[in-house]
Design a protein around this motif. Structure first.
Motif, PDB file in Angstrom:
ATOM      1  N   SER A 172      32.270 -34.866 -19.135  1.00 14.31           N
ATOM      2  CA  SER A 172      31.998 -36.188 -18.562  1.00 14.31           C
ATOM      3  C   SER A 172      30.531 -36.339 -18.169  1.00 14.31           C
ATOM      4  O   SER A 172      30.012 -37.451 -18.082  1.00 14.31           O
ATOM      5  N   THR A 173      29.855 -35.199 -17.943  1.00 14.56           N
ATOM      6  CA  THR A 173      28.435 -35.234 -17.586  1.00 14.56           C
ATOM      7  C   THR A 173      27.527 -35.419 -18.801  1.00 14.56           C
ATOM      8  O   THR A 173      26.322 -35.583 -18.654  1.00 14.56           O
ATOM      9  N   GLY A 174      28.105 -35.372 -19.997  1.00 10.93           N
ATOM     10  CA  GLY A 174      27.315 -35.501 -21.211  1.00 10.93           C
ATOM     11  C   GLY A 174      26.967 -34.170 -21.853  1.00 10.93           C
ATOM     12  O   GLY A 174      26.489 -34.127 -22.985  1.00 10.93           O
ATOM     13  N   LYS A 175      27.198 -33.052 -21.128  1.00  7.81           N
ATOM     14  CA  LYS A 175      26.916 -31.727 -21.680  1.00  7.81           C
ATOM     15  C   LYS A 175      28.079 -31.244 -22.537  1.00  7.81           C
ATOM     16  O   LYS A 175      29.188 -31.770 -22.453  1.00  7.81           O
ATOM     17  N   TRP A 176      27.787 -30.222 -23.347  1.00 10.48           N
ATOM     18  CA  TRP A 176      28.809 -29.672 -24.226  1.00 10.48           C
ATOM     19  C   TRP A 176      29.476 -28.455 -23.588  1.00 10.48           C
ATOM     20  O   TRP A 176      28.822 -27.662 -22.923  1.00 10.48           O
ATOM     21  N   ARG A 177      30.782 -28.328 -23.804  1.00 12.20           N
ATOM     22  CA  ARG A 177      31.528 -27.171 -23.335  1.00 12.20           C
ATOM     23  C   ARG A 177      32.198 -26.491 -24.529  1.00 12.20           C
ATOM     24  O   ARG A 177      32.789 -27.149 -25.371  1.00 12.20           O
ATOM     25  N   MET A 178      32.089 -25.175 -24.626  1.00 11.71           N
ATOM     26  CA  MET A 178      32.719 -24.424 -25.709  1.00 11.71           C
ATOM     27  C   MET A 178      34.119 -23.999 -25.210  1.00 11.71           C
ATOM     28  O   MET A 178      34.212 -23.211 -24.250  1.00 11.71           O
ATOM     29  N   LEU A 179      35.271 -24.398 -25.855  1.00 10.50           N
ATOM     30  CA  LEU A 179      36.642 -24.135 -25.414  1.00 10.50           C
ATOM     31  C   LEU A 179      36.966 -22.672 -25.359  1.00 10.50           C
ATOM     32  O   LEU A 179      36.727 -21.899 -26.241  1.00 10.50           O
ATOM     33  N   LYS A 180      37.603 -22.242 -24.216  1.00  9.25           N
ATOM     34  CA  LYS A 180      38.086 -20.872 -24.026  1.00  9.25           C
ATOM     35  C   LYS A 180      39.530 -20.980 -23.558  1.00  9.25           C
ATOM     36  O   LYS A 180      39.873 -21.858 -22.773  1.00  9.25           O
ATOM     37  N   ASN A 181      40.394 -20.010 -23.998  1.00 10.66           N
ATOM     38  CA  ASN A 181      41.820 -20.129 -23.674  1.00 10.66           C
ATOM     39  C   ASN A 181      42.295 -19.066 -22.698  1.00 10.66           C
ATOM     40  O   ASN A 181      43.482 -18.755 -22.632  1.00 10.66           O
ATOM     41  N   ALA A 182      41.360 -18.499 -21.927  1.00 11.05           N
ATOM     42  CA  ALA A 182      41.755 -17.488 -20.945  1.00 11.05           C
ATOM     43  C   ALA A 182      41.851 -18.067 -19.540  1.00 11.05           C
ATOM     44  O   ALA A 182      42.131 -17.340 -18.591  1.00 11.05           O
ATOM     45  N   GLY A 183      41.648 -19.385 -19.409  1.00  6.09           N
ATOM     46  CA  GLY A 183      41.686 -20.001 -18.096  1.00  6.09           C
ATOM     47  C   GLY A 183      43.025 -19.857 -17.395  1.00  6.09           C
ATOM     48  O   GLY A 183      43.094 -19.595 -16.190  1.00  6.09           O
ATOM     49  N   ALA A 184      44.116 -20.036 -18.160  1.00  7.02           N
ATOM     50  CA  ALA A 184      45.460 -19.927 -17.575  1.00  7.02           C
ATOM     51  C   ALA A 184      45.718 -18.509 -17.072  1.00  7.02           C
ATOM     52  O   ALA A 184      46.334 -18.320 -16.012  1.00  7.02           O
ATOM     53  N   THR A 185      45.251 -17.503 -17.827  1.00  2.00           N
ATOM     54  CA  THR A 185      45.427 -16.115 -17.397  1.00  2.00           C
ATOM     55  C   THR A 185      44.663 -15.844 -16.112  1.00  2.00           C
ATOM     56  O   THR A 185      45.158 -15.176 -15.208  1.00  2.00           O
ATOM     57  N   TYR A 186      43.450 -16.380 -16.026  1.00  2.00           N
ATOM     58  CA  TYR A 186      42.642 -16.200 -14.816  1.00  2.00           C
ATOM     59  C   TYR A 186      43.305 -16.875 -13.617  1.00  2.00           C
ATOM     60  O   TYR A 186      43.320 -16.331 -12.511  1.00  2.00           O
TER      61      TYR A 186
END
Length: 229
Positions: A172-186
């Motif tokens: 939403s800030t205009g910057k790019w984010r690279m998707l990671k799928n370990a968030g749920a584990t964390y």
């Protein structure tokens, strides 16, 4: 022909070749390439390693040691930290000038929380061709990868079994984010760490921790309970 000792002992490996056997086979082993080569008549025999199974055996060795230690009421000798098996215990660093000792804890045990990729057992490995993202996205990807390498969260491998391109999402800030799928584990790990405090005096969302109290006078005591010195 080789003579082997048969042991009734839990292990993640079916066979272990020692120096006498390797010498007898006139074999050359390369841990880097995960291969063993040896002469077979006028030809060269070759045994190839498999990275996913090697990794599985690698972590299984840790679990066997931890399980054995738990049954005997002892502390596990080794554990997996950041993708490597290390001696369990605190590590001491001594500074050259003032001889200050810094103690570094062993990290989170994989028995507490471990990330898995949910892949169908019958799925075939796939290797995507490298996709060109353009100058702007290429720069963002390079920065993200460098940060992950520096933090020790990822590492380079030479023989790829699975390979897919990264995905960039604009925030939403205009910057790019690279998707990671370990968030749920964390998040599951954080829920375990603060299990007795959640909804009472702590709220946790990934790496954001909020301390709370019903009364102002209780706030300091709640903080000391959550962050003991």
């Amino acid at each position: 022909m080789a003579t082997f000792n048969v042991l009734d002992s839990p292990s993640s490996y079916n066979i272990i070749l020692g120096r006498p056997a390797i010498n007898e086979l006139r074999a050359v082993a390369s841990t880097y390439h995960q291969k063993i080569k040896f002469p077979v008549g006028a030809r060269v025999g070759e045994v190839r390693g498999d990275q996913p199974y090697s990794r599985k055996c690698y972590l299984e060795a840790v679990r066997v040691d931890q399980s054995k230690a738990k049954k005997e009421g002892k502390k596990a000798r080794i554990e997996e930290i950041g993708g490597r098996v290390v001696e369990k215990g605190e590590v001491h660093f001594v500074a050259e000038k003032d001889h200050e000792i810094i103690e570094v804890g062993p990290g989170i045990s994989p028995l507490t929380s471990e990330h898995h990729l949910n892949i169908l057992p019958r799925s075939h490995s796939m290797k995507q061709k490298k996709r060109h993202f353009g100058p702007e996205k290429e720069k963002v990807i390079d920065e993200h990868v460098r940060d992950l390498l520096k933090a020790g969260h990822i590492g380079e491998i030479q023989f790829l079994t699975w390979l897919s391109n990264v995905v960039l999402v604009r925030k939403s800030t205009g910057k790019w984010r690279m998707l990671k799928n370990a968030g749920a584990t964390y998040q599951c790990l954080m829920n375990k760490v603060f299990e007795k405090k959640l909804c009472r005096n702590v709220e946790v969302y990934v790496d954001d921790i909020l301390g709370k109290s019903k009364e102002v006078a209780e706030f300091i005591a709640d903080l000391e309970e959550t962050l003991p010195l």
